[in-house]
Design an enzyme around this catalytic site. Structure first.
Site, PDB file in Angstrom:
ATOM      1  N   GLU A 149     -82.222  31.310   5.977  1.00 17.84           N
ATOM      2  CA  GLU A 149     -82.126  31.364   7.437  1.00 17.84           C
ATOM      3  C   GLU A 149     -83.467  31.550   8.126  1.00 17.84           C
ATOM      4  O   GLU A 149     -83.731  30.941   9.157  1.00 17.84           O
ATOM      5  CB  GLU A 149     -81.197  32.508   7.874  1.00 17.84           C
ATOM      6  N   TYR A 167     -79.379  44.092   1.406  1.00 20.89           N
ATOM      7  CA  TYR A 167     -78.803  43.451   2.590  1.00 20.89           C
ATOM      8  C   TYR A 167     -78.242  44.496   3.545  1.00 20.89           C
ATOM      9  O   TYR A 167     -77.521  45.410   3.140  1.00 20.89           O
ATOM     10  CB  TYR A 167     -77.700  42.485   2.171  1.00 20.89           C
ATOM     11  N   ASP A 187     -77.506  34.223   4.034  1.00 21.26           N
ATOM     12  CA  ASP A 187     -77.001  35.582   3.805  1.00 21.26           C
ATOM     13  C   ASP A 187     -75.605  35.568   3.185  1.00 21.26           C
ATOM     14  O   ASP A 187     -74.851  34.601   3.322  1.00 21.26           O
ATOM     15  CB  ASP A 187     -76.977  36.366   5.113  1.00 21.26           C
TER      16      ASP A 187
END
Length: 785
Positions: free
Chosen positions: A14, A335, A87
């Site tokens: 991303e 994350y 993600d």
């Protein structure tokens, strides 16, 4: 497709920061490129959902993303394999799916890779066992997106007609606003009630009368008294401690009973005091679990004063990678969107090894500490933790900004502490019996003393613990202070960023990854506002909440919202039919929508009675809702046009002369209140419309000089003209149609744009071409320098 080089593979992530970090872990046969978020979405204008055709969405390339998409397509033509490494949550899965749809790459050679941390091992493990797109995850995200689009795009026009133009509604945000509005009304309706406490301070030193010393130490100003920690230190130095009254004459002391309180006080003032019971036992306190998204947001708000949006932005930086000198770009945390407290075996071992080496074996528990996650937690996720405990906050501090360091320090300490030994405490409880002419009372006190610090060595706890001196049963005590304190019950506390996140989590409203956007959105829409870090509902927020609650009870019902979140989860977890979920929702929703369009009254047509009389005609004044919120208006309007602004409690705001003359007509400037706070307005309004802002220092800010016209047409809206504006950072070119058009161009381009417009080459046919021209001009200027 063009002939491909079989040694090349394209990896799409991303963000450029993430691409840079993982690029060093992959060999030269991989090309890593960033999509910079979504490249395709529902177009911003129109519903773009075919409700009659199974809610079929229409997607389009997002504005400004054509160049990114072309770059990805060009790279894909040269590659043999495609890895989608966005993600690991639903949003990331959806981005990966949209990319695969737009690139039209061979499905057999398209792989999905997910990793919880951007470290060499995590990346290599992910690429050694790539998977395929999880379409259940994609459909769950698509259903949520369509559901939110339906609610937003069908209720918002209703609000434009019935409340005010430009308003919008959201399926989850509207419920969050309702929570703030309900709390606001609880506070407004709260009726404080008195109660009485009779706290005491005792000392074991029978020879010293330290009552006056204690009073002098506290001082007369309650607001500026010594801190609790300083008070406890003083008490400890004088072998003294606090106690609370529990019983009087064998009955439970009831603080709400005024007569009992005064009677008890008279008994206790002249009583003798002895220790009737003294107990000490050892207890242990367990460390808190590692952070999940919601607990990180709450703790960062409470300890650091960070807004949720700020916390998530910083966490994203730490996750994607920070340049650590010779080490290059390193992902410092796992994350940051997670609702699971799961810790991988590797992380357990790394933490325990680090703790033993850094603090000693006594700080390493016999077995790792495990923690239970919430019922709906995604166990494939891991808790938010440092990727390597050895990368201590102090080691990485030189490479972080001040706020990045604060957040990393918080995450690092919480994780390391969660794998440390329990803290051990000695808990002392003491009962003190009072006797006065056959009448009795019972005081109780408790204190806690740290015996072994354990995890608190890293995760510091409050030091405001009073120490109870060594005592014996029947030991005489001397009162230092016994007071009869009148207190008043307090209304429920307003939400802060931390407590609102906690309330959303407890109610099952939204998901951890959405809390930051929810809180940001309801403020941007002016439905709630923050003052002194506490949320207040605005008049607009109350009006919109009332309208939606009346005509859309399901959407505004917290139980229904929680159930809908579960249904969306079931699309991913239990493979539920996403079209069926939307069908079940849309039927009742459409009925409510049709009913609201027909029966909802306009907010400006509704009035509420007040206790005021009109100063001009003597009629009743009523509350009305206008562009700037609630105000008082004559009930005979339009015959009598008297109106007055009100404060948050509905009281009339007095307009006072400021002593400043109007720069345009010379008349007095009056202090007024508007939607953006206080300002000065000419007393001759509406004939003279001069206004002056009031700065942070309370002084009026002179009006800015008008923008200087340039004659250059705006390339975005094609209707406006670029004018020279001034700001704190200097002068710039901006469209004169602001705020409808927000074009901004550096002033350095002015002369070049004049030349291009004179030659008929400005404005170009589209926005992308304009940006190319501006970039080329900037590059040419740099070369000349």
């Amino acid at each position: 497709m063009a002939e491909k080089n079989s040694t090349k593979a394209l990896v799409v992530v991303e963000s450029p920061a993430k691409a840079k970090t993982i690029n060093k872990y992959l060999g030269s046969n991989f090309e890593v490129k960033a999509s910079v978020g979504h490249i395709r979405d529902l177009p911003s204008k129109g519903l773009n959902v075919d409700i009659e055709n199974n809610f079929e969405p229409t997607y389009d390339i997002m504005p400004g993303k054509k160049r990114t998409l072309n770059s990805l397509k060009s790279a894909a033509k040269k590659c043999d394999t495609l890895y989608l490494a966005t993600d690991l949550d639903r949003e990331g899965e959806a981005i990966a799916w949209h990319i695969s749809e737009m690139l039209k790459f061979d499905p057999e050679k398209t792989y999905r890779v997910v990793f919880n941390a951007i470290t060499k091992k995590s990346i290599q493990d992910a690429f050694s066992e790539p998977g395929k797109l999880n379409m259940n995850k994609v459909m769950a995200q698509q259903a949520r997106r369509i559901l939110d689009r339906i609610v937003g795009y069908q209720i918002s026009p209703l609000l434009w007609k019935k409340v005010s133009k430009g308003l919008s509604a959201g399926r989850v945000q509207s419920v969050a606003v309702k929570m703030v509005v309900e709390r606001e009304r609880e506070i407004r309706a709260f009726n404080p009630k008195p109660y009485w406490l009779i706290p005491a301070v005792f000392t074991t030193d029978l020879n010293l009368d330290c009552s006056e010393i204690w009073k002098q130490f506290l001082g007369d100003d309650e607001k500026n008294r010594p801190t609790v920690s300083d008070q406890n230190k003083w008490l400890s130095e004088h072998d003294a401690f606090r106690a609370e009254l529990k019983e009087i004459n064998g009955q439970k002391f009831v603080p709400e009973d005024k007569d009992l309180a005064f009677t008890a006080y008279e008994i206790l003032k002249g009583a003798d005091f002895k220790v009737s019971d003294y107990k000490t036992k050892q207890t242990q306190s367990r460390p808190a679990p590692p952070f999940i998204t919601s607990s990180l947001q709450q703790t960062a708000a409470n300890k650091l004063g960070f807004a949720t949006k700020r916390t998530m932005r910083l966490a994203q930086n730490l996750y994607e990678g920070i340049e650590l000198g010779a080490m290059g770009s390193v992902g410092l945390i796992t994350y940051m969107r997670s609702d699971s407290t799961y810790i991988s075996p590797e992380a357990f071992n790394a933490a325990r090894t680090f703790i033993g080496k850094e603090f000693g074996d006594e700080y390493v528990p016999e077995k790792p500490n495990f923690f239970t996650s919430a019922k709906n937690a995604q166990q494939a996720h891991e808790a938010i933790r440092p990727t390597d405990p050895a990368l201590s906050p102090e080691f990485v501090k030189p490479h972080l900004t001040a706020e990045q360091y604060k957040l990393y320090d918080l995450i690092w300490r919480r994780f390391v502490a969660c794998q440390m030994s329990n803290a051990k405490w000695n808990i002392t409880t003491i009962d003190i019996k009072a006797q006065n002419s056959g009448k009795t009372g019972l005081y109780r006190s408790a204190g806690r003393q740290l015996v072994f610090d354990g995890f608190t060595k890293v995760w510091h706890t409050s030091s405001n613990e009073q120490r109870i001196p060594e005592l014996e049963t029947d030991q005489q005590l001397r009162p230092v202070d016994i007071s009869l304190d009148e207190k008043w019950t307090k209304p429920p506390a307003r939400y802060t960023e931390g407590s609102l996140v906690k309330a959303l989590e407890n109610q099952g409203i939204g998901r951890p990854s959405t809390y930051a956007s929810i809180i940001s959105t309801i403020q941007d829409r002016n439905y709630v506002e923050q003052r002194e870090r506490k949320f207040h509902a605005t008049d607009l927020g109350e009006v919109v909440t009332d309208k939606l609650s009346e005509f859309f009870p399901q959407i505004m019902d917290m139980d229904f919202t929680r159930l809908m979140e579960q249904k969306l989860d079931n699309i991913e977890d239990q493979h539920s039919n996403w079209v069926g979920v939307l069908n079940d929702f849309y039927g009742p929703f459409k009925e409510n929508l049709d009913n609201a369009l027909e029966q909802m009254k306009h907010a400006k047509a509704e009035t509420q009675p007040s206790d005021y009389k009109c100063p001009e005609c003597g009629a009743e004044l009523v509350y009305r809702f206008g562009r700037n919120g609630r105000f008082l208006s004559c009930s005979t309007y339009p015959e009598c046009k008297f109106a007055a602004p009100v404060d948050k409690d509905g009281k009339i705001l007095e307009e006072k002369p400021s002593g400043i003359k109007c720069p345009n007509c010379g008349k007095n400037m009056i202090e007024k209140n508007g939607r953006y706070g206080k300002f000065l307005g000419c007393e001759d309004y509406p004939q003279c419309k001069t206004i002056m802002r009031i700065g942070k220092d309370g002084n009026p800010v002179p009006p800015k000089a008008p923008p200087e016209p340039t004659g250059i047409k705006c390339y975005k809206c094609a209707k406006g003209e670029l004018v020279i504006r001034d700001s704190k950072r200097g002068k710039f070119l901006g469209c004169n149609k602001f705020p409808r058009c927000r074009t901004i161009v550096k002033l350095d381009h002015l002369e070049k744009l004049k030349e291009l417009q004179a030659a008929g080459k400005w404005p170009p046919e589209n926005e992308e071409k304009a940006k190319e021209i501006l970039k080329a001009n900037a590059d040419a200027a740099k070369k000349e320098e």
